[in-house]
Design a protein around this motif. Sequence first.
Motif, PDB file in Angstrom:
ATOM      1  N   THR A 167       0.836  -1.211   0.000  1.00 57.41           N
ATOM      2  CA  THR A 167       0.000   0.000   0.000  1.00 57.41           C
ATOM      3  C   THR A 167       0.866   1.255   0.000  1.00 57.41           C
ATOM      4  OG1 THR A 167      -0.061  -0.112   2.411  1.00 57.41           O
ATOM      5  CG2 THR A 167      -1.927  -1.063   1.232  1.00 57.41           C
ATOM      6  N   ARG A 168       2.153   1.107   0.312  1.00 50.36           N
ATOM      7  CA  ARG A 168       3.019   2.274   0.463  1.00 50.36           C
ATOM      8  C   ARG A 168       3.782   2.553  -0.828  1.00 50.36           C
ATOM      9  NH1 ARG A 168       8.547   3.129   3.693  1.00 50.36           N
ATOM     10  NH2 ARG A 168       9.034   1.249   2.524  1.00 50.36           N
ATOM     11  N   MET A 169       4.549   1.581  -1.274  1.00 44.26           N
ATOM     12  CA  MET A 169       5.410   1.807  -2.437  1.00 44.26           C
ATOM     13  C   MET A 169       4.649   1.450  -3.710  1.00 44.26           C
ATOM     14  SD  MET A 169       9.399   1.164  -2.496  1.00 44.26           S
ATOM     15  CE  MET A 169       9.290  -0.613  -2.479  1.00 44.26           C
ATOM     16  N   THR A 170       3.648   2.245  -4.013  1.00 44.68           N
ATOM     17  CA  THR A 170       2.767   1.928  -5.135  1.00 44.68           C
ATOM     18  C   THR A 170       2.918   2.942  -6.257  1.00 44.68           C
ATOM     19  OG1 THR A 170       0.987   3.238  -4.165  1.00 44.68           O
ATOM     20  CG2 THR A 170       1.056   0.898  -3.603  1.00 44.68           C
ATOM     21  N   THR A 171       2.546   2.509  -7.446  1.00 43.77           N
ATOM     22  CA  THR A 171       2.503   3.425  -8.589  1.00 43.77           C
ATOM     23  C   THR A 171       1.058   3.904  -8.761  1.00 43.77           C
ATOM     24  OG1 THR A 171       2.048   1.566 -10.049  1.00 43.77           O
ATOM     25  CG2 THR A 171       4.354   2.217  -9.801  1.00 43.77           C
ATOM     26  N   ARG A 172       0.899   4.963  -9.550  1.00 41.31           N
ATOM     27  CA  ARG A 172      -0.439   5.486  -9.818  1.00 41.31           C
ATOM     28  C   ARG A 172      -1.295   4.436 -10.540  1.00 41.31           C
ATOM     29  NH1 ARG A 172      -4.693   7.732  -8.997  1.00 41.31           N
ATOM     30  NH2 ARG A 172      -5.769   8.998 -10.537  1.00 41.31           N
ATOM     31  N   SER A 173      -0.688   3.685 -11.454  1.00 36.47           N
ATOM     32  CA  SER A 173      -1.473   2.691 -12.194  1.00 36.47           C
ATOM     33  C   SER A 173      -1.919   1.549 -11.265  1.00 36.47           C
ATOM     34  CB  SER A 173      -0.688   2.156 -13.399  1.00 36.47           C
ATOM     35  OG  SER A 173       0.625   1.833 -13.043  1.00 36.47           O
ATOM     36  N   PHE A 174      -1.048   1.139 -10.344  1.00 36.55           N
ATOM     37  CA  PHE A 174      -1.443   0.103  -9.384  1.00 36.55           C
ATOM     38  C   PHE A 174      -2.550   0.626  -8.465  1.00 36.55           C
ATOM     39  CE2 PHE A 174      -0.852  -2.169  -5.291  1.00 36.55           C
ATOM     40  CZ  PHE A 174      -0.966  -3.480  -5.724  1.00 36.55           C
ATOM     41  N   ASP A 175      -2.435   1.893  -8.051  1.00 30.24           N
ATOM     42  CA  ASP A 175      -3.483   2.493  -7.216  1.00 30.24           C
ATOM     43  C   ASP A 175      -4.833   2.455  -7.923  1.00 30.24           C
ATOM     44  OD1 ASP A 175      -1.610   3.059  -5.255  1.00 30.24           O
ATOM     45  OD2 ASP A 175      -1.342   5.152  -5.838  1.00 30.24           O
ATOM     46  N   LEU A 176      -4.836   2.723  -9.238  1.00 31.19           N
ATOM     47  CA  LEU A 176      -6.090   2.693 -10.005  1.00 31.19           C
ATOM     48  C   LEU A 176      -6.675   1.286 -10.043  1.00 31.19           C
ATOM     49  CD1 LEU A 176      -5.141   5.012 -13.020  1.00 31.19           C
ATOM     50  CD2 LEU A 176      -6.853   5.504 -11.269  1.00 31.19           C
ATOM     51  N   VAL A 177      -5.803   0.299 -10.277  1.00 27.58           N
ATOM     52  CA  VAL A 177      -6.273  -1.089 -10.294  1.00 27.58           C
ATOM     53  C   VAL A 177      -6.886  -1.449  -8.938  1.00 27.58           C
ATOM     54  CG1 VAL A 177      -5.559  -3.513 -10.448  1.00 27.58           C
ATOM     55  CG2 VAL A 177      -4.669  -1.855 -12.096  1.00 27.58           C
ATOM     56  N   GLN A 199      -8.132   0.561  -6.743  1.00 29.92           N
ATOM     57  CA  GLN A 199      -9.375   1.318  -6.557  1.00 29.92           C
ATOM     58  C   GLN A 199     -10.528   0.560  -7.232  1.00 29.92           C
ATOM     59  OE1 GLN A 199      -8.670   5.441  -7.693  1.00 29.92           O
ATOM     60  NE2 GLN A 199     -10.865   5.875  -7.666  1.00 29.92           N
ATOM     61  N   LEU A 255       8.733   5.996  -8.857  1.00 32.07           N
ATOM     62  CA  LEU A 255       7.570   5.122  -9.062  1.00 32.07           C
ATOM     63  C   LEU A 255       6.554   5.774 -10.004  1.00 32.07           C
ATOM     64  CD1 LEU A 255       7.399   4.104  -5.334  1.00 32.07           C
ATOM     65  CD2 LEU A 255       7.656   2.470  -7.182  1.00 32.07           C
ATOM     66  N   ILE A 312      10.509   7.466  -0.325  1.00 34.23           N
ATOM     67  CA  ILE A 312      10.418   6.250   0.482  1.00 34.23           C
ATOM     68  C   ILE A 312      11.826   5.684   0.613  1.00 34.23           C
ATOM     69  CG2 ILE A 312       9.441   3.931   0.642  1.00 34.23           C
ATOM     70  CD1 ILE A 312       7.131   5.016  -1.171  1.00 34.23           C
ATOM     71  N   GLU A 367       8.234  -5.473  -2.932  1.00 33.03           N
ATOM     72  CA  GLU A 367       6.975  -4.739  -3.139  1.00 33.03           C
ATOM     73  C   GLU A 367       6.736  -4.468  -4.616  1.00 33.03           C
ATOM     74  OE1 GLU A 367       5.492  -1.830  -0.437  1.00 33.03           O
ATOM     75  OE2 GLU A 367       7.144  -2.145   0.978  1.00 33.03           O
ATOM     76  N   VAL A 419       3.506  -4.756  -7.086  1.00 26.85           N
ATOM     77  CA  VAL A 419       2.935  -3.503  -7.615  1.00 26.85           C
ATOM     78  C   VAL A 419       3.102  -3.410  -9.123  1.00 26.85           C
ATOM     79  CG1 VAL A 419       3.245  -1.005  -7.652  1.00 26.85           C
ATOM     80  CG2 VAL A 419       3.167  -2.227  -5.463  1.00 26.85           C
ATOM     81  N   THR A 479       0.615  -5.107 -12.300  1.00 20.58           N
ATOM     82  CA  THR A 479       0.029  -4.093 -13.182  1.00 20.58           C
ATOM     83  C   THR A 479       0.442  -4.332 -14.629  1.00 20.58           C
ATOM     84  OG1 THR A 479       0.230  -2.499 -11.364  1.00 20.58           O
ATOM     85  CG2 THR A 479      -0.253  -1.605 -13.544  1.00 20.58           C
ATOM     86  N   ALA A 501      -5.503   2.511 -15.911  1.00 18.82           N
ATOM     87  CA  ALA A 501      -4.205   1.983 -15.470  1.00 18.82           C
ATOM     88  C   ALA A 501      -3.451   1.380 -16.653  1.00 18.82           C
ATOM     89  CB  ALA A 501      -4.402   0.940 -14.365  1.00 18.82           C
TER      90      ALA A 501
END
Lengths: 256, 256
Positions: A194-204, A206, B120, B161, B171, B175, B179, B207
């Motif tokens: 949840t911390r070292m994430t990319t924007r695209s992974f965050d979208l997935v 979500q 990232l 980070i 991680e 991530v 993706t 994404a």
Amino acid sequence: MPFPLDTPVSVGLIGFGAFGRLVAAHLAPHADLRVHDPFVPSGVIAEAGAVPATLAEAAACPVVILATPVSTLAAVVEGMTPHLRPGALVLDVGSVKVRPAEIMRAGLPKDVDIVATHPLFGPQSARDGLRGLKIAVCPVRGERARRVGAFLRRALGLTVILTTPEAHDREAAAVQGLTHLIAKVLVAMEPLPTRMTTRSFDLVMQAVGMVRHDAPEVYHAIERENPFSAEVRRRFFDLAAGMNAELGEGDSRREA
Amino acid sequence: MPFPLDTPVSVGLIGFGAFGRLVAAHLAPHADLRVHDPFVPSGVIAEAGAVPATLAEAAACPVVILATPVSTLAAVVEGMTPHLRPGALVLDVGSVKVRPAEIMRAGLPKDVDIVATHPLFGPQSARDGLRGLKIAVCPVRGERARRVGAFLRRALGLTVILTTPEAHDREAAAVQGLTHLIAKVLVAMEPLPTRMTTRSFDLVMQAVGMVRHDAPEVYHAIERENPFSAEVRRRFFDLAAGMNAELGEGDSRREA
């Protein structure tokens, strides 16, 4: 804007699960709702501002909305048929359309109009209102699909996609079949970062968050009751396996 | 804020692909950039506001940033070593960290500090600026990782980070590995529906849109050079195959 029949119109809503409640919340200002769900206490229905009803009472309304799992639809259609009034309009709201349309066309009396719908959203995506969300509307019997579409567009602000059950299921097999499949696999892999994430992974993630709490019946309908979803899954897995093999071969070449 | 050494500092940038250009665009206001890329015409580098340089000139700067594919890193490290000045700071920006850190630690002279980084984000996610985007920073040799982190935070607005190459790769295997894998399969399945879509499917496809144009070297590094990504893929496919089998069994039960 009144529901497309007379004013004020009684609407029978059969099924008061997550989706039935969403329907009730948005139709309450436009209709006099009679809700039947044998598994929900009357008090819960009354608290939601609707009138608890027997199956006979709900089915006798001029408009009847079926919000039950696809797997129980045939039984519900059989049970309600004796109570339907001639000229009634029956709609469903399930995630697939070919089988429900067949079941309704075969089971409901000839003097009843049928419109199959699929709201392309759930309680999660409708949290901030319905405006701009999409709904598929399929005429099955009678001429009232366009009036239903007009009501959904004007009164609820929905984007209406007029289509056929088959065209709907072909697209939904990809859209929902893939989303739910990917979500189910990712949830099974948790905990995920949840911390070292990319924007695209965050979208997935979500997207995963929007479907992960859907009722099991929704996943079941999408993956099992859609005649095209097995083929979509097969293509997804074949392509994925091919890519995995390619990467695997590369690994062994490197080690050699 | 000046780059963490002296002011004004010369920064050698080796590699001027999509990511090298992104680095140049954001460091130009803070440093005097000497860019080396044998595959990019000098005119393109000059147009971007940087000074074209030989490998020797770029490597002789007090700060050197390696923006080359992971697969060529060992050769680049070997070629630049004779030109490095004592006390220089060398950084990389690759998508994996365990192997690059090993290569740099093994290949670079002892009197050179090393900080491994992984922004990232890519050109797509950085289109509206860097503020709030994340960067992983791993100290490899020397004491300058915190100063680098402070510069990235204050001058570029990045969320830093501080981590280790191994923790990073564990991680990132989930991530980025997941993706890119999902994106590659979905792109191969195109055309996919664009009209009758749900909000969650739209997010997944957004994404996909962010990573689909990444250089093949990025996919290669993420799936092949990360020591943990084969295991993540194996778990993904095992779980997916299990779910497919479950759904398949259901199908045959229904037909029986």
